[in-house]
Design an enzyme around this catalytic site. Structure first.
Site, PDB file in Angstrom:
ATOM      1  N   ARG A 217     -10.557  23.561 -24.026  1.00 10.19           N
ATOM      2  CA  ARG A 217     -11.086  23.568 -25.393  1.00 10.19           C
ATOM      3  C   ARG A 217     -11.952  24.809 -25.665  1.00 10.19           C
ATOM      4  NH1 ARG A 217      -8.094  19.751 -24.749  1.00 10.19           N
ATOM      5  NH2 ARG A 217      -8.333  17.679 -25.681  1.00 10.19           N
TER       6      ARG A 217
ATOM      7  N   SER B 194     -11.679  13.057 -29.982  1.00  9.42           N
ATOM      8  CA  SER B 194     -12.663  12.976 -28.902  1.00  9.42           C
ATOM      9  C   SER B 194     -13.946  13.639 -29.358  1.00  9.42           C
ATOM     10  CB  SER B 194     -12.168  13.709 -27.655  1.00  9.42           C
ATOM     11  OG  SER B 194     -11.001  13.122 -27.165  1.00  9.42           O
TER      12      SER B 194
ATOM     13  N   GLU C 276     -17.616  17.807 -28.026  1.00  4.91           N
ATOM     14  CA  GLU C 276     -16.403  18.621 -28.148  1.00  4.91           C
ATOM     15  C   GLU C 276     -16.241  19.008 -29.614  1.00  4.91           C
ATOM     16  OE1 GLU C 276     -11.823  18.799 -28.399  1.00  4.91           O
ATOM     17  OE2 GLU C 276     -13.060  17.237 -29.221  1.00  4.91           O
TER      18      GLU C 276
HETATM   19  N1  EPU Z   1     -11.188   5.347 -20.100  1.00  5.19           N
HETATM   20  C1  EPU Z   1     -12.134   4.334 -19.903  1.00  5.19           C
HETATM   21  N2  EPU Z   1     -12.344   3.422 -20.876  1.00  5.19           N
HETATM   22  C2  EPU Z   1     -11.636   3.443 -22.027  1.00  5.19           C
HETATM   23  C3  EPU Z   1     -10.677   4.448 -22.243  1.00  5.19           C
HETATM   24  C4  EPU Z   1     -10.480   5.405 -21.264  1.00  5.19           C
HETATM   25  O1  EPU Z   1     -12.773   4.247 -18.873  1.00  5.19           O
HETATM   26  O2  EPU Z   1     -11.874   2.572 -22.851  1.00  5.19           O
HETATM   27  C5  EPU Z   1     -10.977   6.347 -19.050  1.00  5.19           C
HETATM   28  C6  EPU Z   1      -9.808   5.942 -18.186  1.00  5.19           C
HETATM   29  O3  EPU Z   1     -10.121   6.186 -16.872  1.00  5.19           O
HETATM   30  C7  EPU Z   1      -8.692   6.836 -18.638  1.00  5.19           C
HETATM   31  C8  EPU Z   1      -9.507   8.086 -18.920  1.00  5.19           C
HETATM   32  O4  EPU Z   1     -10.661   7.585 -19.590  1.00  5.19           O
HETATM   33  O5  EPU Z   1      -7.760   7.009 -17.631  1.00  5.19           O
HETATM   34  C9  EPU Z   1      -8.839   9.126 -19.754  1.00  5.19           C
HETATM   35  O6  EPU Z   1      -8.429   8.578 -20.988  1.00  5.19           O
HETATM   36  P1  EPU Z   1      -7.301   9.352 -21.823  1.00  5.19           P
HETATM   37  O7  EPU Z   1      -6.162   9.668 -20.960  1.00  5.19           O
HETATM   38  O8  EPU Z   1      -7.064   8.614 -23.077  1.00  5.19           O
HETATM   39  O9  EPU Z   1      -7.905  10.748 -22.126  1.00  5.19           O
HETATM   40  P2  EPU Z   1      -9.353  11.194 -22.595  1.00  5.19           P
HETATM   41  O10 EPU Z   1      -9.985  11.923 -21.496  1.00  5.19           O
HETATM   42  O11 EPU Z   1     -10.071  10.085 -23.208  1.00  5.19           O
HETATM   43  C10 EPU Z   1      -8.300  13.465 -23.416  1.00  5.19           C
HETATM   44  C11 EPU Z   1      -8.476  14.393 -24.592  1.00  5.19           C
HETATM   45  C12 EPU Z   1      -7.773  13.825 -25.818  1.00  5.19           C
HETATM   46  C13 EPU Z   1      -6.303  13.652 -25.484  1.00  5.19           C
HETATM   47  C14 EPU Z   1      -6.185  12.711 -24.263  1.00  5.19           C
HETATM   48  C15 EPU Z   1      -4.765  12.541 -23.790  1.00  5.19           C
HETATM   49  C16 EPU Z   1     -10.630  15.464 -24.233  1.00  5.19           C
HETATM   50  C17 EPU Z   1     -12.056  15.578 -24.669  1.00  5.19           C
HETATM   51  N3  EPU Z   1      -9.895  14.568 -24.869  1.00  5.19           N
HETATM   52  O12 EPU Z   1      -8.959  12.252 -23.762  1.00  5.19           O
HETATM   53  O13 EPU Z   1      -7.885  14.776 -26.863  1.00  5.19           O
HETATM   54  O14 EPU Z   1      -5.581  13.112 -26.573  1.00  5.19           O
HETATM   55  O15 EPU Z   1      -6.930  13.278 -23.174  1.00  5.19           O
HETATM   56  O16 EPU Z   1      -4.372  13.700 -23.137  1.00  5.19           O
HETATM   57  O17 EPU Z   1     -10.222  16.191 -23.349  1.00  5.19           O
HETATM   58  C18 EPU Z   1      -9.286  15.408 -28.687  1.00  5.19           C
HETATM   59  O18 EPU Z   1      -9.532  16.439 -28.068  1.00  5.19           O
HETATM   60  O19 EPU Z   1      -9.775  15.182 -29.835  1.00  5.19           O
HETATM   61  C19 EPU Z   1      -8.431  14.399 -28.087  1.00  5.19           C
HETATM   62  C20 EPU Z   1      -8.168  13.233 -28.662  1.00  5.19           C
END
Ligand code: EPU
Length: 340
Positions: free
Chosen positions: A162, A232, A335
């Site tokens: 990012r 996010s 972010e």
């Molecule tokens: N998780 C929890 N509790 C929850 C949900 C998630 O503990 O209620 C943990 C889990 O371990 C899960 C991990 O968070 O495996 C990661 O969740 P996810 O794969 O949904 O990804 P994220 O880290 O929450 C990132 C990006 C998103 C992108 C997703 C999918 C960032 C800041 N965010 O989210 O991007 O869509 O991966 O690749 O890196 C954005 O930038 O606006 C955005 C939505």
């Protein structure tokens, strides 16, 4: 062509639906239009915004907001590779739809990300194991310092998680077009999270991956525009391995010996921890503060539950940051870009 609106309410021009105004709302349709704003940009009195999907306006904006409506898409072949150049004002997902329909791999993991093509290059958007930088060939922009049009190869854009040159030097560059290289030998990337599982026996064509990503996102993310958000809200923190071990031990003490802190190993013994997990363990998932909330299906996202003011969101942001810091000793960074 340039169109201007004075004292313009931008409630519908930011996905958080903050009810604030800007001094001038300016839309432009061509590269040559941009020259007339160069002085204003250099003086810090203007800012380019796309669909306002990664921004939090913390109050009325006293300058000009410049919004690209440079459209159009040009496709050429370079051997087996497809080079697509898209105008900065194009809705990014329209580009993804096009490449998936053409059965070209590269952009499908970035399905349904709100925002424009230009903003995608500034923000280095990422999802499901792919970042924009992986497929960006070059970025065409107007450099307000040198007052020239410049085409920056991706290698010169200082891309990181990012992060980019455009974010490091705010207001210097106005992106007018982005060229993507979709390699003829690219194979869909489905190793992130439950993408492979979601596809099941379906062949991983770009369109099938796009459909799967769409389904997964629809299950977790707040629907726009019904629920205002900027995706996010926080970055996933990256810590040294010793620091990760400290947090893992803390989690074992706190929640029992089966507790495993989710994490991803990065180069140089660094570890990325999902901020969503940290926030959830602080008890914030689904919580509400005034009209602002922590999304009940994905706690990394702060939402406007209807009529939230910028102060409501900032108050919730600060409370979440404090909780995570007190409990885990980790400082979360937003972010979402804050604009005063
Ligand atoms: N998780 C929890 N509790 C929850 C949900 C998630 O503990 O209620 C943990 C889990 O371990 C899960 C991990 O968070 O495996 C990661 O969740 P996810 O794969 O949904 O990804 P994220 O880290 O929450 C990132 C990006 C998103 C992108 C997703 C999918 C960032 C800041 N965010 O989210 O991007 O869509 O991966 O690749 O890196 C954005 O930038 O606006 C955005 C939505």
């Amino acid at each position: 062509m340039v169109t201007v609106a004075e004292d313009f309410n931008i409630r519908h021009n930011n996905t958080f639906a903050m009810d604030v105004t800007c001094r001038r709302w300016v839309e432009y349709t061509s590269e040559s239009d941009v020259w007339q704003f160069v002085d204003e940009l250099s003086a810090g009195r203007a800012k380019c915004i796309g669909e306002g999907s990664n921004l939090l306006f913390t109050g009325d904006y006293t300058g000009s907001l410049l919004h690209s409506r440079i459209m159009g898409m040009d496709v050429e072949m370079d051997g087996r590779d497809m080079l697509i150049t898209a105008g900065s004002g194009m809705h990014f997902d329209d580009l993804v739809a096009h490449t998936a329909a053409a059965n070209r791999s590269g952009l499908e993991n970035l399905t349904d990300i709100p925002g424009q093509v230009g903003a995608a290059a500034v923000q280095n958007i990422g999802a499901y194991g792919v970042e924009a930088k992986d497929v960006i060939e070059s970025v065409r922009c107007i450099d307000t310092h040198t007052r020239r049009v410049t085409v920056l190869p991706a290698a010169d854009c200082a891309y990181g998680y990012r992060e980019s040159l455009f974010k490091n030097e705010p207001n210097r560059f106005v992106v007018v077009a982005v060229t993507f290289r979709l390699s003829g030998s690219a194979v869909p990337r489905i190793d992130y999270g439950n993408l492979r599982e979601r596809l099941g026996d379906t062949a991983a064509t770009p369109q099938a991956v796009r459909d799967a990503v769409r389904e997964i996102r629809a299950e977790k993310l707040p629907p726009l525009p019904e629920v205002g958000s900027a995706g996010s809200f926080f970055k996933n923190p990256v810590v040294a391995e010793e620091e990760f071990i400290r947090i893992q031990n803390l989690a074992l003490q706190e929640w029992g010996e089966d507790t495993r802190v989710p994490h991803y190993m990065l180069p140089d013994s660094m570890v990325k921890i999902p901020a969503a997990w940290l926030i959830e363990r602080c008890g914030w998932k689904g919580k509400q503060l005034g009209n602002a909330g922590v999304w009940h299906k994905q706690p990394l996202i702060l939402v406007n539950l209807g009529g939230a003011s910028p102060d409501d969101i900032v108050e919730l942001e600060n409370r979440v940051i404090s909780s995570v810091s007190e409990r885990f000793g980790i400082h979360l960074s937003p972010e979402v870009e804050h604009i005063a």
